[in-house]
Design a protein around this motif. Structure first.
Motif, short mmCIF file in Angstrom:
data_model
loop_
_atom_site.label_atom_id
_atom_site.label_comp_id
_atom_site.label_asym_id
_atom_site.label_seq_id
_atom_site.Cartn_x
_atom_site.Cartn_y
_atom_site.Cartn_z
N LYS A 22 0.83 -1.21 0.00
CA LYS A 22 0.00 0.00 0.00
C LYS A 22 0.86 1.26 0.00
O LYS A 22 0.57 2.24 -0.70
CB LYS A 22 -0.91 0.00 1.24
N ASP A 70 0.85 3.99 -3.04
CA ASP A 70 0.53 5.41 -2.83
C ASP A 70 1.64 6.32 -3.34
O ASP A 70 1.38 7.37 -3.94
CB ASP A 70 0.29 5.67 -1.34
N GLU A 108 1.15 8.94 -6.39
CA GLU A 108 1.45 10.36 -6.21
C GLU A 108 2.46 10.86 -7.25
O GLU A 108 2.35 11.97 -7.76
CB GLU A 108 2.02 10.59 -4.81
#
Length: 391
Positions: A88, A92, A96
């Motif tokens: 995770k 992320d 981003e």
């Protein structure tokens, strides 16, 4: 001036557009990436390493498919699982990078994400980020080629490792929204899973995908497929796929012929056995231990014990010394195990006659071997049991 005005208006529209989900990056080509961000030393992202055989997906098709959340649905969605922290976190960071920083993330992040996948939800995130990377490369970097086949293999391997077979199958589609370049090597990972679990149904599904996506059949493919058919005792299935491999001109390995011939001998199908032997002899002259004993069994089924002994004698003369040790083992298996198998595959009305024939022919074969000077030690007492089982 009008062209310049239209361009500015289009830029404002693109800039002000909103996303359906935070997981989907903005589709914009107005911003440019700094040169040092996308000139990565990567086996995945470098344009020079994309194969010309890699199929690209039309941009309109990509956009329409990514808008459906059902695309990420899973066969095993009922299994309760959540993404692991490491996956995770990497997901992320990569999201981003493409959504906010408008740069391709470091290669090591993707590698690490693939290697750290532990469950089905991890694989979901992996495929989601692949879709975002594919879209970013297409819209921002103007790279239309798929990632190379190495990435697809590693992704498929991860799917198999965690049991996310539904996603593994998606990796075999030539036209996909993930930028994956399927190959038969990727299919082999899924087929190996089917082999390990003796899952003929899964094998059939994978082979359908191989055919639909024009993935070339290889000797390794036949090796796995034939073994699954043997382990699941599905003679009709091996007949079906053997025709397909032979028609495609695949050069079968010795191990593949061994499996095929042993299966025919196990079923007592001498007609098929000799047809396979003909194909094998066209590929290689020398018998293996398994193919030689399969022929010996074929002679026994035709009530030719002396020919069966002659076949075993040829093996004793041609096999390397290290493999000659296996002759005694295979001979004992021929006495103890094979009669049970072959009788079981016969019609009820034929079983007793076959058991009686083997009871006399096998000792005759052993006697011929002794007369030829071959020192064999075989326990023939079990042959009396075959008759009682068949009756």
């Amino acid at each position: 001036m009008q062209v310049l005005s239209n361009s500015r208006r289009l830029s404002r529209v693109l800039k002000s557009s909103t996303l359906l989900s935070s997981n989907h990056p903005v589709f914009t080509s107005s911003s440019t990436c700094p040169r040092h961000h996308w000139q990565l030393r990567s086996t995945f992202f470098s344009p020079s390493l994309f194969s010309g055989n890699c199929s690209e997906v039309p941009r309109q098709q990509i956009y329409s498919m990514t808008r459906s959340s059902a695309w990420f649905s899973s066969q095993t969605s009922s299994d309760a699982s959540t993404p692991t922290d490491t996956v995770k976190e990497l997901y992320d960071k990569m999201l981003e990078s493409v959504n906010v920083k408008r740069t391709m993330p470091p290669n090591a992040w993707l590698w690490s994400l693939i290697e750290n996948c532990k469950n089905h939800d991890d694989i979901k995130l992996l495929f989601n980020i692949l879709q975002n990377l594919r879209r970013f490369r297409l819209s921002n970097l103007r790279i239309h080629e798929n990632f190379n086949c190495n990435l697809c293999r590693e992704v498929t391997k991860a799917c198999v490792r965690v049991g996310a077979l539904d996603f593994g199958k998606k990796a075999l589609w030539k036209h996909n929204v993930y930028g994956l370049s399927p190959s038969v090597a990727s299919a082999h990972h899924l087929l190996s899973y089917a082999k390990e679990h003796k899952d003929a149904r899964l094998m059939v599904e994978i082979m359908k995908l191989v055919k639909r996506n024009n993935l070339p059949l290889q000797p390794g493919t036949a090796d796995i497929v034939f073994r699954i058919c043997y382990d699941t005792d599905d003679w009709e299935l091996i007949c079906k796929y053997s025709k397909r491999f032979v028609k495609a001109g695949v050069k079968l390995r010795k191990t593949t012929f061994d499996t095929w011939m042993e299966f025919a001998a196990k079923r007592g199908d001498t007609e098929s056995l000799w047809q396979i032997e003909k194909l094998r002899s066209e590929s290689t002259n020398q018998h293996s231990l398994v193919s030689g004993f399969s022929c010996a069994k074929g002679f026994l089924l035709e009530h030719k014990p002396h020919d069966a002994a002659g076949m075993i004698q040829i093996l004793n003369q041609t096999l390397p010394d290290a493999k000659k040790l296996g002759i005694t083992i295979e001979l004992q298996k021929l006495v103890n195990e094979w009669p049970l198998d072959v009788i079981k595959h016969q019609k009820d009305e034929d079983r007793k006659a076959l058991a009686m024939a083997l009871k006399s022919d096998i000792p005759a074969m052993v006697s011929s071997l002794l007369n030829m000077g071959l020192q064999v030690s075989v326990n023939l007492e079990d042959l009396t049991k075959e008759e009682s089982i068949a009756s």
